[in-house]
Design an enzyme around this catalytic site. Sequence first.
Site, PDB file in Angstrom:
ATOM      1  N   TYR A  33       0.828  -1.204   0.000  1.00 12.38           N
ATOM      2  CA  TYR A  33       0.000   0.000   0.000  1.00 12.38           C
ATOM      3  C   TYR A  33       0.861   1.252   0.000  1.00 12.38           C
ATOM      4  CZ  TYR A  33       0.852   1.051   4.959  1.00 12.38           C
ATOM      5  OH  TYR A  33       1.431   1.386   6.156  1.00 12.38           O
ATOM      6  N   ARG A  52       8.235   3.734  -4.576  1.00 12.22           N
ATOM      7  CA  ARG A  52       8.295   2.844  -3.401  1.00 12.22           C
ATOM      8  C   ARG A  52       7.268   1.719  -3.535  1.00 12.22           C
ATOM      9  NH1 ARG A  52       7.664   5.601   2.345  1.00 12.22           N
ATOM     10  NH2 ARG A  52       5.507   5.738   1.643  1.00 12.22           N
ATOM     11  N   ARG A 100      -8.066 -20.338  -0.594  1.00 15.80           N
ATOM     12  CA  ARG A 100      -7.067 -20.082   0.438  1.00 15.80           C
ATOM     13  C   ARG A 100      -6.012 -21.188   0.499  1.00 15.80           C
ATOM     14  NH1 ARG A 100      -5.381 -20.729   5.467  1.00 15.80           N
ATOM     15  NH2 ARG A 100      -4.697 -18.868   6.594  1.00 15.80           N
ATOM     16  N   HIS A 102      -1.423 -21.178   1.144  1.00 17.29           N
ATOM     17  CA  HIS A 102      -0.301 -20.245   1.320  1.00 17.29           C
ATOM     18  C   HIS A 102       0.460 -19.948   0.021  1.00 17.29           C
ATOM     19  CE1 HIS A 102      -1.348 -20.852   5.455  1.00 17.29           C
ATOM     20  NE2 HIS A 102      -0.402 -20.046   5.876  1.00 17.29           N
ATOM     21  N   GLU A 179      12.058   3.109  14.186  1.00 16.41           N
ATOM     22  CA  GLU A 179      11.160   4.167  13.684  1.00 16.41           C
ATOM     23  C   GLU A 179       9.904   4.176  14.532  1.00 16.41           C
ATOM     24  OE1 GLU A 179       9.728   3.289   9.702  1.00 16.41           O
ATOM     25  OE2 GLU A 179       9.781   1.147  10.120  1.00 16.41           O
TER      26      GLU A 179
HETATM   27  N1  PLP Z   1       7.442   4.435   8.963  1.00 18.63           N
HETATM   28  C1  PLP Z   1       6.281   3.772   9.001  1.00 18.63           C
HETATM   29  C2  PLP Z   1       6.219   2.462   9.732  1.00 18.63           C
HETATM   30  C3  PLP Z   1       5.131   4.291   8.362  1.00 18.63           C
HETATM   31  O1  PLP Z   1       3.983   3.615   8.376  1.00 18.63           O
HETATM   32  C4  PLP Z   1       5.233   5.543   7.705  1.00 18.63           C
HETATM   33  C5  PLP Z   1       4.088   6.142   7.006  1.00 18.63           C
HETATM   34  O2  PLP Z   1       3.074   5.579   6.831  1.00 18.63           O
HETATM   35  C6  PLP Z   1       6.463   6.212   7.713  1.00 18.63           C
HETATM   36  C7  PLP Z   1       7.548   5.625   8.341  1.00 18.63           C
HETATM   37  C8  PLP Z   1       6.615   7.545   7.025  1.00 18.63           C
HETATM   38  O3  PLP Z   1       6.674   7.388   5.640  1.00 18.63           O
HETATM   39  P1  PLP Z   1       6.224   8.557   4.649  1.00 18.63           P
HETATM   40  O4  PLP Z   1       7.023   9.759   5.014  1.00 18.63           O
HETATM   41  O5  PLP Z   1       6.575   8.035   3.310  1.00 18.63           O
HETATM   42  O6  PLP Z   1       4.766   8.755   4.861  1.00 18.63           O
END
Ligand code: PLP
Length: 279
Positions: A33, A52, A100, A102, A179
């Site tokens: 997504y 991406r 369904r 895998h 993050e």
């Molecule tokens: N890290 C995670 C886990 C995220 O879900 C997101 C955004 O959805 C980001 C970082 C930030 O990414 P972006 O700046 O591309 O929105």
Amino acid sequence: MPDIACVNGRFGSLSDAVINVEDRGFQFGDGVYEVIRTYRGQPFSIKAHLTRLERSAQALQLPLGHEPAQWTSLIDEGLRLSRFPETKIYLQITRGQAPRDHPFPLDLAPTTILTFRELRPLEASVRDAGVKAVTIEDIRWGRCDIKSVNLLANVLARQRAKEAGAFEAILIRGGMVTEGSVSNVVVVRNGAIQTAPEGNKILSGVTRAIVLELARNEGLPVSEDFVSREDLLTASEVFLTGTTVEVLSVVEVDGRAIGDGRPGPMSRLLSARWSALIA
Ligand code: PLP
């Protein structure tokens, strides 16, 4: 204006949109997504998001079903129909529908979904005050660089943050900050900006890349190295970057004030540069 959805190329109202129960996105989280937002009605950094998306899909051997130009025209059509002041555009591509099992058939037609919902910006008072965060063990899989719809660890982390009265969960793996559950995390230490390096432990944020460039343009020292939890807690500033959060100061982590407990000068500078960029 209702929220809009586009399922396999057909536009309609979001509340009427349906997918098959044997869709592998539903059964296995087998999909990717992107979230793209508009500024002044125009999708922002669409090229970086679509690049991406392609990278994520390739890593999962998932054919995307559309070329970038086709995504762009679907997005334009959705924006034309929805006509919100600002829009949160969600794209999801799953491997498609199959009994369904895998392993996946190689010839499945992917399911493509776009949704268009009104984007309401974060309140200015929240942004000005900064937000709280809590640290949580990063229990995600080893390919956090793939923007897959498998978000269970992120969901649980953000839920725990919410229950703790915090805005974001900052994820810690092996004692180091990776993050946030929905954002990248940047700290300011000894006058320098530091954030986890790109690789399989984080999502390469579109906002992160732009903000690091803005920082470099300001002559600020930037290092892409992991920060420990201790260094996070004693940083002079912490901020989040992301499509919806933009540049958002974190003023408290695990109940401890960051700096003087208010958004610091570098976060404010970069937030101002961001505002100028998107104006
Ligand atoms: N890290 C995670 C886990 C995220 O879900 C997101 C955004 O959805 C980001 C970082 C930030 O990414 P972006 O700046 O591309 O929105």
